[in-house]
Design a protein around this motif. Sequence first.
Motif, PDB file in Angstrom:
ATOM      1  N   GLY A  52     -14.287 -65.303   2.425  1.00 23.80           N
ATOM      2  CA  GLY A  52     -13.973 -64.480   3.586  1.00 23.80           C
ATOM      3  C   GLY A  52     -13.250 -63.211   3.184  1.00 23.80           C
ATOM      4  N   LEU A  53     -13.829 -62.061   3.505  1.00 23.79           N
ATOM      5  CA  LEU A  53     -13.209 -60.769   3.207  1.00 23.79           C
ATOM      6  C   LEU A  53     -12.466 -60.285   4.449  1.00 23.79           C
ATOM      7  CD1 LEU A  53     -16.032 -58.956   1.191  1.00 23.79           C
ATOM      8  CD2 LEU A  53     -14.342 -60.646   0.433  1.00 23.79           C
ATOM      9  N   THR A  54     -11.159 -60.179   4.347  1.00 21.56           N
ATOM     10  CA  THR A  54     -10.305 -59.816   5.488  1.00 21.56           C
ATOM     11  C   THR A  54      -9.687 -58.444   5.229  1.00 21.56           C
ATOM     12  OG1 THR A  54      -8.436 -60.973   4.458  1.00 21.56           O
ATOM     13  CG2 THR A  54      -9.795 -62.216   6.020  1.00 21.56           C
ATOM     14  N   THR A  55     -10.512 -57.424   5.132  1.00 26.38           N
ATOM     15  CA  THR A  55     -10.040 -56.098   4.733  1.00 26.38           C
ATOM     16  C   THR A  55      -9.824 -55.183   5.937  1.00 26.38           C
ATOM     17  OG1 THR A  55     -12.355 -55.500   4.322  1.00 26.38           O
ATOM     18  CG2 THR A  55     -11.056 -56.191   2.429  1.00 26.38           C
ATOM     19  N   ASP A  56      -8.948 -54.189   5.736  1.00 30.57           N
ATOM     20  CA  ASP A  56      -8.601 -53.231   6.791  1.00 30.57           C
ATOM     21  C   ASP A  56      -9.556 -52.040   6.716  1.00 30.57           C
ATOM     22  OD1 ASP A  56      -6.468 -54.998   6.816  1.00 30.57           O
ATOM     23  OD2 ASP A  56      -5.008 -53.564   6.056  1.00 30.57           O
ATOM     24  N   ASP A  57     -10.708 -52.153   7.339  1.00 34.59           N
ATOM     25  CA  ASP A  57     -11.732 -51.119   7.190  1.00 34.59           C
ATOM     26  C   ASP A  57     -11.607 -49.992   8.202  1.00 34.59           C
ATOM     27  OD1 ASP A  57     -12.796 -52.681   5.144  1.00 34.59           O
ATOM     28  OD2 ASP A  57     -13.955 -53.850   6.565  1.00 34.59           O
ATOM     29  N   VAL A 107      -9.382 -62.846  13.298  1.00 35.18           N
ATOM     30  CA  VAL A 107     -10.373 -62.820  12.223  1.00 35.18           C
ATOM     31  C   VAL A 107     -10.250 -64.071  11.354  1.00 35.18           C
ATOM     32  CG1 VAL A 107     -10.912 -61.689  10.020  1.00 35.18           C
ATOM     33  CG2 VAL A 107     -10.733 -60.329  12.109  1.00 35.18           C
ATOM     34  N   ALA A 108      -9.030 -64.391  10.936  1.00 37.98           N
ATOM     35  CA  ALA A 108      -8.818 -65.541  10.061  1.00 37.98           C
ATOM     36  C   ALA A 108      -9.171 -66.848  10.767  1.00 37.98           C
ATOM     37  CB  ALA A 108      -7.373 -65.560   9.578  1.00 37.98           C
ATOM     38  N   VAL A 117     -14.936 -70.877   5.618  1.00 37.85           N
ATOM     39  CA  VAL A 117     -14.811 -70.171   4.352  1.00 37.85           C
ATOM     40  C   VAL A 117     -14.031 -71.004   3.342  1.00 37.85           C
ATOM     41  CG1 VAL A 117     -14.986 -67.880   5.410  1.00 37.85           C
ATOM     42  CG2 VAL A 117     -12.741 -68.931   5.104  1.00 37.85           C
ATOM     43  N   ALA A 118     -14.353 -70.790   2.083  1.00 35.69           N
ATOM     44  CA  ALA A 118     -13.660 -71.485   1.008  1.00 35.69           C
ATOM     45  C   ALA A 118     -12.331 -70.821   0.681  1.00 35.69           C
ATOM     46  CB  ALA A 118     -14.551 -71.511  -0.239  1.00 35.69           C
ATOM     47  N   GLN A 134      -0.608 -66.984   7.585  1.00 38.32           N
ATOM     48  CA  GLN A 134      -0.136 -68.077   8.434  1.00 38.32           C
ATOM     49  C   GLN A 134      -1.289 -68.991   8.844  1.00 38.32           C
ATOM     50  OE1 GLN A 134       2.709 -66.919  11.583  1.00 38.32           O
ATOM     51  NE2 GLN A 134       2.874 -64.931  10.572  1.00 38.32           N
ATOM     52  N   VAL A 135      -2.421 -68.379   9.193  1.00 35.01           N
ATOM     53  CA  VAL A 135      -3.602 -69.164   9.531  1.00 35.01           C
ATOM     54  C   VAL A 135      -4.079 -69.947   8.306  1.00 35.01           C
ATOM     55  CG1 VAL A 135      -6.014 -69.047  10.297  1.00 35.01           C
ATOM     56  CG2 VAL A 135      -4.294 -67.529  11.326  1.00 35.01           C
ATOM     57  N   ALA A 136      -4.102 -69.283   7.157  1.00 39.07           N
ATOM     58  CA  ALA A 136      -4.578 -69.925   5.931  1.00 39.07           C
ATOM     59  C   ALA A 136      -3.711 -71.121   5.545  1.00 39.07           C
ATOM     60  CB  ALA A 136      -4.606 -68.896   4.800  1.00 39.07           C
TER      61      ALA A 136
END
Length: 436
Positions: A52-57, A107-108, A117-118, A134-136
């Motif tokens: 999972g890509l959690t980027t600020d685009d 998103v997370a 997601v892994a 926190q979600v992770a």
Amino acid sequence: MDFDCKAAGVRPSRGRRQLIRGAGAAAMGFFGPWALHRSWAQAKSKKPLLIGLTTDDTGQYAASGQDEQRGIAMAIQEVNERGGVLGRRLETVHADTGGDAAKATAVAQRMMAEGEVAFMLGGVHSGAANAISQVAQKAGCIYFNTNSSSPTEAGKDCHRTKFVWDGNGTNFSTSVVKGAMTGFGRNWLLLTSDYLWGHNTAKGIRNIVESNGGKIVEEILVPQNTRDFSAQLQKIQKLKPGVIATAVGGEDLKYLRDQVRSAGLDRSFGWINNQADWPDVYGLGREAMFGIFGTTWYWGLGLPGVKDFVARYQKANAGYRIKVPGNVFYNGYMATHELFRAIERAGSTNNLKIIRELESLRVPAIQRMQHEDAYMNPLTHQLQQNIYMASYNSYPKQPDDIFRILGRLRPDEVEDKDSVQQCKLESYAATPSYEP
């Protein structure tokens, strides 16, 4: 960003998802709300690992968010070209956090619920990174904060499943403050972005200045997304400090630099910017680059592996506006590779086994393309690494040679001791076991 969807193999959006086939540059083709990148020959292969890509685009750190996404993508492409990890190829699912904590949380949560997601990687805005972590942690999913620099990320907001890969505000401040006090004086003014990263970075600078006999004469808070700094600059002119330390980043920093130069204040004071992220300063020119700042890496370092890394970057990012890699791309790339190396060493995708591998991580300098070995602090989960002091290069060897490296400090010399005291990692027993 220049991107040819047809050439990359991107199909038209189907509802809320896009299906993308093919590894490499195609991974950079999705900046929409939700996109799935598949590179799995499903008939005969093992189940792929979904990253999972959690980027600020978008938002204040859009330039850096897109840049680190390219670094992560290049690392994934290279691993897939070697056959994947433990015989499993890698796929990516991506969603833009916008640098917003509430959006990042959603998103997370969605990645965990829908995508299963892994691992999750990416983050520049510290509020968004904290929200993701926190979600992770609740799910037991390992999260790599690749580029957020708030000291709180490895301090009070640390988690057993989170690993922090950039230098933080205290690391950078330590590297530049002492030299600035010698060169420009002991009366300092803090210009601080009014959110978590800014406050914590400024706090670190204050502690270092005062512990070395300096004085903070004023701290001016700057709202996020400020575009007119005239009031702050007028106050600076009135107070006449010896040094101005800025904890301002992203698009805000670009506007600040331009207005400082236009007002003729760039040579009147000693300016300290905690760090200079390559996507934020690339192409601005000499007039906008002043003062001293920190960085974790520079493409002009004459170290083994750097030339080859630059060549691989240019091949993977042909046509991209940034012609050589910077610190943000580097952090994303290096963090991603270390994740996959840890999986291979553990011989498993179980989160607890991988966490133990990462907590004992030591990366040789030759692999890091830095001067000293880097190592993970097991008490904070922040990578300890060289911090380089830099300024604008008045005598460039080529157009993109815009940094002059003034010196460096060893990882142990810039350690954030406050983070060690503040970080309380969850126990292994309190961390859910998670094996994708």
